[in-house]
Design an enzyme around this catalytic site. Sequence first.
Site, PDB file in Angstrom:
ATOM      1  N   ARG A 146     -11.136  11.795   2.795  1.00  0.00           N
ATOM      2  CA  ARG A 146     -10.209  11.267   1.914  1.00  0.00           C
ATOM      3  C   ARG A 146     -10.071  12.369   0.716  1.00  0.00           C
ATOM      4  NH1 ARG A 146     -12.422   6.312   2.952  1.00  0.00           N
ATOM      5  NH2 ARG A 146     -13.714   6.609   1.260  1.00  0.00           N
ATOM      6  N   TYR A 167      -6.631  13.821  -0.837  1.00  0.00           N
ATOM      7  CA  TYR A 167      -6.173  13.690  -2.183  1.00  0.00           C
ATOM      8  C   TYR A 167      -5.995  15.278  -2.497  1.00  0.00           C
ATOM      9  CZ  TYR A 167      -8.605   9.542  -2.284  1.00  0.00           C
ATOM     10  OH  TYR A 167      -9.041   8.073  -1.811  1.00  0.00           O
ATOM     11  N   TYR A 218      -0.471   2.614  -7.319  1.00  0.00           N
ATOM     12  CA  TYR A 218      -0.848   1.270  -7.265  1.00  0.00           C
ATOM     13  C   TYR A 218      -1.648   0.842  -8.451  1.00  0.00           C
ATOM     14  CZ  TYR A 218      -2.863  -3.155  -5.543  1.00  0.00           C
ATOM     15  OH  TYR A 218      -3.272  -4.281  -5.330  1.00  0.00           O
ATOM     16  N   HIS A 275      -3.468   0.506 -12.095  1.00  0.00           N
ATOM     17  CA  HIS A 275      -3.284   1.551 -13.238  1.00  0.00           C
ATOM     18  C   HIS A 275      -3.400   2.887 -12.798  1.00  0.00           C
ATOM     19  CE1 HIS A 275      -4.152   3.664 -16.629  1.00  0.00           C
ATOM     20  NE2 HIS A 275      -4.190   2.752 -17.344  1.00  0.00           N
ATOM     21  N   VAL A 279      -6.861   4.618 -12.975  1.00  0.00           N
ATOM     22  CA  VAL A 279      -8.222   3.817 -12.435  1.00  0.00           C
ATOM     23  C   VAL A 279      -8.490   4.183 -11.100  1.00  0.00           C
ATOM     24  CG1 VAL A 279      -9.415   1.643 -12.386  1.00  0.00           C
ATOM     25  CG2 VAL A 279      -7.733   2.492 -14.620  1.00  0.00           C
ATOM     26  N   SER A 329     -11.907  -5.587  -2.337  1.00  0.00           N
ATOM     27  CA  SER A 329     -12.962  -6.449  -2.666  1.00  0.00           C
ATOM     28  C   SER A 329     -13.685  -5.741  -3.813  1.00  0.00           C
ATOM     29  CB  SER A 329     -14.021  -6.958  -1.687  1.00  0.00           C
ATOM     30  OG  SER A 329     -13.612  -7.413  -0.487  1.00  0.00           O
TER      31      SER A 329
END
Length: 261
Positions: free
Chosen positions: A65, A69, A91, A93, A96, A233
């Site tokens: 990942r 990015y 998605y 904020h 964050v 989660s």
Amino acid sequence: MPAGSLVIVGSGIQLGRHISQRCISEIERADKVFCLTDAFTYRWIEGIRPDLEPLHIYYGENKDRRQTYREMEAAIVATVQEGHKVCAVFYGHPGVFADVPHGAIRKLRHAGYAARMEPGISAEDCLIADLGMDPGKHGCTSMEATQFLVYQRQIDPTAMLILWQVGLTGDLSCTRFNTTANKLQVLVDKLCRWYAPEHEVIIYEAPVLAIHQPRMDRLPLKQLPQASLGQASTLVIPCAGMLTADIQVLQALGYTLSDLN
């Protein structure tokens, strides 16, 4: 100042209800719009901007990942450097648990471009509202689950603890989107340095659609390895124990214990 510019906006968590009018305006006015959100929100924003450019195409099976990015960031930065007014939608904020927005803004500002971020409603905002747990009452510690696990972090059990991305616990490869019972047991074993195995914890997931309810499953800490967890989660651990007053500080301030009641 160079001609191109960037504004990063947040779509919030819940489709259509959390995004601000300011963010919608930025989407409408931009020359180019990039988007990385859930599928429902993506289609909703596509109704505003049919020329929307997806960022999820940079993900790949077993692909690190961190490389994904870097590619997302490069696509956004290059478009700004071409002289376009760019809006990138993320998605929740956008600042964050999102490396790309911060990285793109830093790089463009360093190069002299105008780049800024508009806030959005985050999962933490939804968590506080849904669980009715005020972080200002006893304090709150918030960190990513794997970071807590692999580093020597210290916990104050008299404050609420929030561990994000618990469904990815123990993955350092950045190629998986799940965890295992064994890795969760390692997490439980470490948490038991501060909490009893029977201490009640909460698995929280914010609802994406208005017709959905938040997930707020309560269970003993020791049962966490058997729980069903997803990418969304979050593990919430309520306070354990009472705050202890610092008598010397109270005296220096001219107060006594009775003044705390």
